[in-house]
Motif scaffolding. Structure first.
Motif, PDB file in Angstrom:
ATOM      1  N   UNK A  40      -9.851  -4.918   0.912  1.00 56.85           N
ATOM      2  CA  UNK A  40      -9.645  -3.645   1.595  1.00 56.85           C
ATOM      3  C   UNK A  40      -8.184  -3.235   1.688  1.00 56.85           C
ATOM      4  N   UNK A  41      -7.337  -4.145   2.147  1.00 55.65           N
ATOM      5  CA  UNK A  41      -5.952  -3.802   2.424  1.00 55.65           C
ATOM      6  C   UNK A  41      -5.197  -3.563   1.114  1.00 55.65           C
ATOM      7  N   UNK A  42      -4.557  -2.395   0.926  1.00 58.14           N
ATOM      8  CA  UNK A  42      -3.908  -2.102  -0.353  1.00 58.14           C
ATOM      9  C   UNK A  42      -2.723  -3.009  -0.664  1.00 58.14           C
TER      10      UNK A  42
ATOM     11  N   UNK B 185      -0.929   5.713  -6.343  1.00 54.48           N
ATOM     12  CA  UNK B 185      -0.759   4.365  -6.888  1.00 54.48           C
ATOM     13  C   UNK B 185      -1.791   3.394  -6.316  1.00 54.48           C
ATOM     14  N   UNK B 186      -2.192   3.605  -5.058  1.00 51.88           N
ATOM     15  CA  UNK B 186      -3.213   2.720  -4.485  1.00 51.88           C
ATOM     16  C   UNK B 186      -4.524   2.851  -5.250  1.00 51.88           C
TER      17      UNK B 186
ATOM     18  N   UNK C 147       4.251  -0.602  -8.422  1.00 48.92           N
ATOM     19  CA  UNK C 147       4.630   0.758  -8.026  1.00 48.92           C
ATOM     20  C   UNK C 147       4.227   1.024  -6.580  1.00 48.92           C
ATOM     21  N   UNK C 148       2.998   0.648  -6.241  1.00 42.56           N
ATOM     22  CA  UNK C 148       2.524   0.871  -4.870  1.00 42.56           C
ATOM     23  C   UNK C 148       3.421   0.152  -3.867  1.00 42.56           C
ATOM     24  N   UNK C 149       3.702  -1.107  -4.125  1.00 46.07           N
ATOM     25  CA  UNK C 149       4.481  -1.907  -3.186  1.00 46.07           C
ATOM     26  C   UNK C 149       5.888  -1.353  -3.008  1.00 46.07           C
ATOM     27  N   UNK C 150       6.543  -1.003  -4.119  1.00 42.26           N
ATOM     28  CA  UNK C 150       7.913  -0.493  -4.053  1.00 42.26           C
ATOM     29  C   UNK C 150       7.968   0.874  -3.364  1.00 42.26           C
ATOM     30  N   UNK C 151       7.031   1.743  -3.695  1.00 43.39           N
ATOM     31  CA  UNK C 151       7.048   3.082  -3.111  1.00 43.39           C
ATOM     32  C   UNK C 151       6.626   3.066  -1.647  1.00 43.39           C
ATOM     33  N   UNK C 152       5.694   2.176  -1.286  1.00 41.50           N
ATOM     34  CA  UNK C 152       5.321   2.054   0.123  1.00 41.50           C
ATOM     35  C   UNK C 152       6.498   1.544   0.945  1.00 41.50           C
TER      36      UNK C 152
END
Length: 313
Positions: free
Chosen positions: A21-23, A95-96, A133-138
């Motif tokens: 569940x958790x992105x 990205x998620x 990408x998701x991790x860096x942008x978040x």
């Protein structure tokens, strides 16, 4: 979460990612699975004797308020902090879903379509990139004073995934050759807007990490779309491994004919599954780098773009 099993196949591992569940955990787990496939720890793409169910919708947290795309607030032009937060939040949400789309195409279609090992490797790399990408942008969104879930978002990407869940050619065409290619069209303008707004850190992240890797993701979609089309015309040639798309048609002296068949198939799929025409202006250089030229998309485009057309990611 189930404990990691050293004997699991790539499809089994992909399903674990989809059911997370958790992105942030989804991105972390996806990176781990990708590394194990690429270093040979995970050896088998799938178990031929197992038909594993793929969820219609991946597990997702409910902290993001979902609205219709038509009800999404305007993102602005990155001239204010509020606009920059909104744009980055929108990209983080995209990205998620890109993480889930990459693992879904592996789990849903790899065995079903008897795809070669190279197909799995290409989309594992895409999935790993999307997670990064998701991790860096978040993290960048946090630096801007927001967190993922603070703003509404829409799930248009997964709506397209549902519509193409029965056919790999359609999935590749719509998600990778339409939606991801649209991202290539708007990213340069988005980067410029962040620079003009004084946010070089976000601009650098988009320009040096996200943009070049998104070209390779689009290229994977184009590559495997072509491959599937050509395999359907000559199954024996493509039965065991990835043939050179440039070589196989040229050997028979029919490269032009084959290319026309592929493009015609692409046009038919887009007209079936994508609502409305494609929107110019197009990033011709990036699209060419991804493996497809104007003959793919210009016949599907609005004939004349409005002179004040805004690019909003």
């Amino acid at each position: 979460m189930c404990p990691e099993n050293e004997s699991e196949t790539l499809v089994e591992a992909a399903l674990r990612v989809l059911n997370t569940e958790d992105p942030f955990e989804k991105a972390r787990l996806g990176d781990s699975v990708a590394s194990k496939w690429l270093d040979g720890t995970i050896t088998l793409p799938y178990n031929p004797s197992l038909d594993l169910p793929v969820p219609d919708r991946p597990a997702r947290l409910t902290n993001v308020k979902l609205v219709s795309p038509s009800l999404m607030p305007k993102l602005g032009k990155a001239g204010s902090l509020q606009s920059r937060q909104a744009i980055v939040h929108s990209i983080v949400h995209t990205e998620s879903w890109a993480i889930d789309l990459s693992w879904d195409i592996i789990a849903r279609f790899g065995k079903q379509e008897a795809m070669p090992r190279e197909f799995f490797t290409d989309f594992v790399k895409v999935a790993q990139d999307e997670g990064r990408h998701f991790t860096l942008l978040a993290a960048r969104l946090e630096e801007l004073g927001f967190s993922y879930g603070a703003l509404p978002a829409h799930d248009g990407l997964w709506d397209s995934a549902i519509a193409t869940s029965k056919d790999l050619l359609s999935r590749l065409a719509i998600e990778h050759c339409v939606h991801e290619a649209r991202g290539l069209d708007v990213l340069p303008a988005t980067i410029s807007r962040f620079r003009n707004g004084g946010d070089n850190k976000t601009a650098d992240l988009l320009e040096t990490v996200v943009y070049p890797e998104e070209i390779t993701h689009c290229a994977s979609g184009v590559k495997w779309f072509k491959w599937l089309c050509l395999r359907s015309r000559n199954p024996a040639l493509f039965q065991d491994s990835l043939a050179s798309l440039e070589h196989e048609a040229g050997e028979n002296g029919c490269a032009i004919e084959e290319n026309e068949v592929v493009i015609q198939k692409f046009h038919a799929i887009v007209r079936t599954y994508f609502r409305g025409p494609l929107k110019p202006p197009f990033n011709e250089a990036a699209r060419k780098a991804a493996g497809f030229g104007p003959q793919w998309y210009e016949p599907l485009a609005i004939k004349e773009a409005a002179p004040d057309c805004q690019l909003v990611n």
